[in-house]
Scaffold this active site. Sequence first.
Site, PDB file in Angstrom:
ATOM      1  N   GLU A 281      86.416  55.744  19.034  1.00 18.41           N
ATOM      2  CA  GLU A 281      87.160  57.004  18.834  1.00 18.41           C
ATOM      3  C   GLU A 281      86.826  57.703  17.511  1.00 18.41           C
ATOM      4  OE1 GLU A 281      91.283  55.991  19.378  1.00 18.41           O
ATOM      5  OE2 GLU A 281      90.934  55.131  21.354  1.00 18.41           O
TER       6      GLU A 281
ATOM      7  N   GLU B  53      88.502  51.416  29.923  1.00 20.77           N
ATOM      8  CA  GLU B  53      89.966  51.242  29.785  1.00 20.77           C
ATOM      9  C   GLU B  53      90.706  51.975  30.907  1.00 20.77           C
ATOM     10  OE1 GLU B  53      91.283  52.197  25.824  1.00 20.77           O
ATOM     11  OE2 GLU B  53      89.505  51.335  24.874  1.00 20.77           O
TER      12      GLU B  53
END
Length: 367
Positions: free
Chosen positions: A162, A274
């Site tokens: 991220e 995810e």
Amino acid sequence: MRYDRRSILAAGLACAAAPALARSRQQSLADADGPPLRARAARKGLLYGVALQTRNLADTPLAEAAAREASLLVPEYEAQWRIIHPEPQRYDFRAIDRLEAFARSHDMQFRGHSLVWHLLMAQWIQGAIETRASAERVLVDHVTTVVGHGRGRMHSWDVVNEAIADGNPELRRTPWLAALGPDYIDIAFRAARAADERLLLTYNEYGIQHADASSDRKRAAVLRLLEGMRRRNVPIDALGVQSHLSAGLPFDAEKLRRFLAEVAGMGLQVFLTELDVRDRDLPGDEDPRDQAVADLTRRYLDAALDERAVKIVVTWGVSDRHSWLNDVAQSRRADGRRVRGLPLDEGLARKPMWRAMAAAFDGAPAR
Ligand code: G3I
């Protein structure tokens, strides 16, 4: 009725498999609908994985269901810096070693998540990276030691997680960016490669799966980041697309296909790392909610798995019995009901989302 290749194939298989499916109906609830996801994925050269925490291992039925369905395990949070490197001179691998031992005893591969992230950083880091030299030393030591701990055993690591800011194409303002500038990303990947020549190195990102303007911007920023890394010969093997889907947000299969083709065109693999579905904007009744979650999952996986560079699919948990989606305000349901965004329900029975994943794996082209 769709008449594309996938549906004709599925219909044909259903007829041919009818006797087997009939037999399968006699199996226990856990075995209804036939082979587990790990077997279906393997037939196509895919890996299906799940994220677990050590506390899930104490829930034996859940842990066994995860091992029955998946052939790859990811620590949900216990490989993060704050947990495994809590003090400058102290590493604590007990939690991830327990998860790895469970994975090995159930013929599951193991992947790490994540070496560098702006969340779950250890408190001591800020005071230890005040110069460029000290920051690089701290970063390289962490990556080298943690990757070295699993050298030769790990499927892959999310090396950086991220790094792109929300809402604009710039890099997220983190202590690493402040101390080292954008170089921190290359430094982390080079250190990881030096620590394990065979490890698959992944850049992991969220918010790139839907068709809204924010996702469009983030996909463009991810492509620029990856292109720059390839230009600088930074060792990277895969892009991790987190795949936290939101029922109600627009999804455009063609946009996803084009994006994944561009990533594959750089010679990179793609990991769906995810997968789960936020259902807070759906009505509370379980049957329509489960079907909507399954339909979105199927559309997403059908589009993504058409790209042969997509090699693994990981769900962020395996059962609605435990999902982070119930723990955070932006995912928690206003009606107080539990989120139903994973393939097994709280009783570990296979849901429509499980069947959607099974059908998507069965219909996917082989890798
Ligand atoms: O288990 C401990 C408990 O013993 C303790 O009392 C409690 C209070 O400290 O903490 C509990 O651990 C928490 C853990 O979730 C289990 O609930 C950690 O503090 C908490 O940080 C952890 O949150 C994780 C979160 O990342 C960290 O920001 C979530 O489990 C995990 O699902 C979530 O996963 C992230 C990915 O890493 C990156 N992509 C987004 C995804 C969802 O946010």
